[in-house]
Design an enzyme around this catalytic site. Structure first.
Site, short mmCIF file in Angstrom:
data_model
loop_
_atom_site.label_atom_id
_atom_site.label_comp_id
_atom_site.label_asym_id
_atom_site.label_seq_id
_atom_site.Cartn_x
_atom_site.Cartn_y
_atom_site.Cartn_z
N SER A 93 3.78 29.21 30.92
CA SER A 93 3.27 27.92 31.36
C SER A 93 1.76 27.84 31.55
CB SER A 93 3.96 27.50 32.66
OG SER A 93 5.29 27.12 32.39
N GLN A 158 20.39 26.43 28.81
CA GLN A 158 20.38 27.73 29.46
C GLN A 158 21.40 28.68 28.84
OE1 GLN A 158 20.61 27.48 33.71
NE2 GLN A 158 18.54 26.66 33.89
N TYR A 197 8.40 20.09 39.39
CA TYR A 197 7.93 20.73 38.16
C TYR A 197 8.95 20.50 37.05
CZ TYR A 197 5.61 24.41 35.44
OH TYR A 197 4.91 25.13 34.50
N SER A 198 8.48 19.98 35.94
CA SER A 198 9.37 19.71 34.80
C SER A 198 8.67 20.07 33.50
CB SER A 198 9.80 18.24 34.78
OG SER A 198 10.53 17.96 33.59
N ASN A 199 9.23 21.00 32.77
CA ASN A 199 8.66 21.38 31.48
C ASN A 199 8.68 20.23 30.49
OD1 ASN A 199 8.02 24.30 31.77
ND2 ASN A 199 10.18 24.40 32.31
N GLY A 342 2.68 31.73 34.43
CA GLY A 342 3.65 31.41 33.40
C GLY A 342 4.68 32.50 33.20
#
Length: 383
Positions: A93, A158, A197-199, A342
């Site tokens: 990240s 996942q 937090y969101s990718n 990250g």
């Protein structure tokens, strides 16, 4: 690709934290100038991470006394090759700061507005189960206040990317696929109502860069950041599963079972992370990048002010905040450090520095199931 909030608010690996294994070899430390007794605690902290189960650690710090390099453990469990200061690694990240920098450069050029809606640039992309790109701004993508569901939390993703890694490590994912996974779920909250937090936010930010420029987001990072700063160890690999040299191996247990076997996960197609976490770099380049950024070499004053304006990430930890692709963390000794962390399969990294850029640290663990990166940060900035 994911974030750990709470005490540290540091970026963590996407795998759950599980058991430990000891692979300890004699540690090494060197440097280019004197004054390295100040880093003795940092060396001890990386040695502790190896005792805790991390196969190997590489860390580099820079301060007014010069550059210090510390290593512990091994880069390769099979050959016993030690980690090297110049080793390249997947930075996860930390990619987000590069992406946010490009978005803010485009704003400075008048090609987009940070408060434009996502719908304006990506019509119809953010729709479904309560998501509405007409109500979400680019700013909210970059500071994680959009409420958009994090696609890496999707159970199917996942199962395939983590649980089924060995069968799917070379699969290619498109940005549209990744956003589509998020749209199958309800948002976490209304845009601007909270922080999470969101990718997915940075997949969308990368898509906006491509829509505005007509070029890949990776080529824009290369053209605008990597080449001007001579970051020769940094790359945006796209779908290339290989690691550039020099580099060690990356390891994961791919399981929450502490007794699970360790797998070599070095080769992987990073398109599953894309603009949220696919980049490769080394410790020297990461510090050079953040130093140039915070000194104003990459952004005009207005855009840098926007980037460093943070929102609260944890009410119980008021010193920690998230700006636009950039974190502010408060250490136990009261120092603020800026940067990002990250994690991606087999790799966990941090790159942080004081706001005046006089003191910096970048580090990497080549395992994703154990180790305390924050202990290394504390030792370096407060030791």
């Amino acid at each position: 690709m994911s974030v750990r909030t709470g005490r540290t608010a540091l970026i963590a690996v996407v795998m759950a934290s599980v058991g430990v294994t000891a692979f300890v070899t004699p540690a090494a430390a060197d440097g280019t100038t004197g004054g390295h007794h100040r880093h003795r605690g940092t060396q001890q902290a990386i040695e502790a991470a190896v005792r805790d189960g991390v196969p190997g650690v590489v860390a580099q710090a820079r301060d007014r006394d010069g550059t210090w390099n510390g290593t512990a453990g091994v880069a390769n469990l099979r050959t016993g090759r030690e980690r090297l200061p110049q080793d390249r690694y997947r930075v996860g990240s930390i990619t987000k700061t590069f992406v946010a920098t490009v978005v803010l450069q485009l704003e400075a050029e008048g090609r987009l507005g940070i408060d434009d809606t996502v719908e304006q640039w990506l019509p119809g992309v953010v729709r479904g189960h309560g998501h509405d790109g007409r109500r979400i701004t680019l700013r909210q993508l970059l500071n994680h206040t959009s409420g958009i569901y994090n696609y890496t939390d999707d159970p199917g993703f996942q199962k395939k990317v983590f649980g089924g890694f060995l069968q799917h490590r070379y699969d290619t994912w498109t940005p549209r696929q990744l956003v589509g996974l998020a749209m199958e779920h309800e948002p976490d909250f209304a845009p601007g109502a909270s922080w999470h937090y969101s990718n997915t936010n940075f997949i969308l930010a990368g898509m906006v860069v491509e829509k505005v420029t007509g070029r890949s987001y990776g080529s824009e990072i290369e053209r605008r950041i990597l080449r001007p700063l001579s970051l020769r160890a940094t790359s945006v690999p796209g779908t290339d599963a290989r690691m550039p040299r020099p580099s060690g191996r990356a390891y994961s247990k791919l399981s929450e079972d502490p007794k699970a076997r360790i797998h070599d996960v070095t080769e992987l197609n990073p398109s599953a992370a894309w603009a949220a976490g696919e980049m490769v770099s080394d410790s020297a380049d990461l510090q050079r990048f953040y130093r140039a950024l915070l000194k104003g070499r990459l952004l005009p004053r207005q855009q840098l002010r926007e980037m460093t304006t943070t929102v609260e990430v944890d009410p119980q930890r008021p010193g920690n905040g998230y700006g636009l692709g950039l974190m502010r963390l408060k250490t136990s000794c009261g120092k603020d450090v800026w940067g990002h962390g990250g994690g991606i399969h087999g790799s966990s990294s941090e790159a942080l520095m004081t706001r005046d850029t006089s003191h910096s640290l970048a580090l990497n663990f080549n395992g994703d199931w154990s180790g305390d990166a924050w202990a290394v940060v504390e030792a370096e900035f407060c030791g």
